[in-house]
Write a protein that holds these residues in place. Sequence first.
Motif, PDB file in Angstrom:
ATOM      1  N   HIS A 128       0.795  -1.229   0.000  1.00 33.98           N
ATOM      2  CA  HIS A 128       0.000   0.000   0.000  1.00 33.98           C
ATOM      3  C   HIS A 128       0.831   1.284   0.000  1.00 33.98           C
ATOM      4  O   HIS A 128       0.499   2.229  -0.737  1.00 33.98           O
ATOM      5  N   LEU A 131       1.671   2.313  -3.465  1.00 33.48           N
ATOM      6  CA  LEU A 131       0.568   2.656  -4.360  1.00 33.48           C
ATOM      7  C   LEU A 131       0.314   4.158  -4.374  1.00 33.48           C
ATOM      8  O   LEU A 131      -0.392   4.655  -5.253  1.00 33.48           O
ATOM      9  N   HIS A 135       4.900   5.494 -10.251  1.00 31.55           N
ATOM     10  CA  HIS A 135       5.417   4.134 -10.445  1.00 31.55           C
ATOM     11  C   HIS A 135       6.949   4.096 -10.435  1.00 31.55           C
ATOM     12  O   HIS A 135       7.545   3.227  -9.774  1.00 31.55           O
ATOM     13  N   LEU A 150       5.901  -4.818  -7.989  1.00 31.66           N
ATOM     14  CA  LEU A 150       5.255  -3.597  -8.464  1.00 31.66           C
ATOM     15  C   LEU A 150       5.326  -3.456  -9.983  1.00 31.66           C
ATOM     16  O   LEU A 150       4.493  -2.768 -10.581  1.00 31.66           O
ATOM     17  N   ALA A 159      -2.608  -0.660  -8.275  1.00 32.60           N
ATOM     18  CA  ALA A 159      -2.361   0.767  -8.079  1.00 32.60           C
ATOM     19  C   ALA A 159      -3.477   1.601  -8.712  1.00 32.60           C
ATOM     20  O   ALA A 159      -3.944   2.594  -8.127  1.00 32.60           O
ATOM     21  N   HIS A 162      -6.613   1.283  -6.608  1.00 23.61           N
ATOM     22  CA  HIS A 162      -6.550   2.045  -5.361  1.00 23.61           C
ATOM     23  C   HIS A 162      -6.702   3.541  -5.619  1.00 23.61           C
ATOM     24  O   HIS A 162      -7.316   4.259  -4.819  1.00 23.61           O
ATOM     25  N   LEU A 175      -7.662  -4.355  -2.149  1.00 21.83           N
ATOM     26  CA  LEU A 175      -6.344  -4.496  -2.764  1.00 21.83           C
ATOM     27  C   LEU A 175      -6.219  -5.853  -3.451  1.00 21.83           C
ATOM     28  O   LEU A 175      -5.417  -6.001  -4.369  1.00 21.83           O
ATOM     29  N   LEU A 202       1.389   7.207 -12.522  1.00 21.05           N
ATOM     30  CA  LEU A 202       0.957   5.817 -12.385  1.00 21.05           C
ATOM     31  C   LEU A 202       0.970   5.151 -13.745  1.00 21.05           C
ATOM     32  O   LEU A 202       0.687   5.795 -14.761  1.00 21.05           O
TER      33      LEU A 202
END
Length: 205
Positions: A128, A131, A135, A150, A159, A162, A175, A202
């Motif tokens: 978390h 996220l 990135h 990731l 990601a 969320h 998640l 992201l």
Amino acid sequence: MHQRIADAPNKTVKGWERFPRLCRYMIRTRYSHHVVHHRRTFKQDHVTQFQSESEREALDRELADRGHHGQIIQRSGYAVRLHGSGALVFIAPLLPAIPLTSFTLGLWGTLGSCVALALPPLFSHFIHPYLHMPHARAVREAPRATAWLLRRWYFRSMARNHYMHHRYVASNFNLVLGGDVLRRRYRPPAETDLREMQRLGLRID
């Protein structure tokens, strides 16, 4: 639990406050998650926890008034990972499922259930925090094993999911992907959402 307790609506919280001793941990959980994580931090955008040092200091003063609970929130990075008794409150409601599955599903069913039940707290603690980063930064700062995860499609999708929860708090609670679909709480990103994710760094692929 995320929907009904951690992000409970104000009307529900007012009901809990009529019985403060009985509902103490639900009130605390909702405060640390919904108030601190959703409302008092990440106000500027999904990847900026505080807009200024003075904003952080104001929250620290508020948390200082909450004693031990405020210290737990601070040590959890302002509710971005599980810490101390906050982790116990998160995990405790899952524990009754273990004897239930052992009586109904046998050894292998119990082991499988334990793996499934372990994923939400593991993801909440270890995944978390990343996220809420662009990135490239998340991959750069995470431990090697976490960074490898990731980069995978599943965690890039997590990601995005969320991000959608923070933007539309009544949806996309999980998640663990797929849970929101099963509970009819999944909201797919629109083009405007994807553009904003991309602006924040992201991965949208």
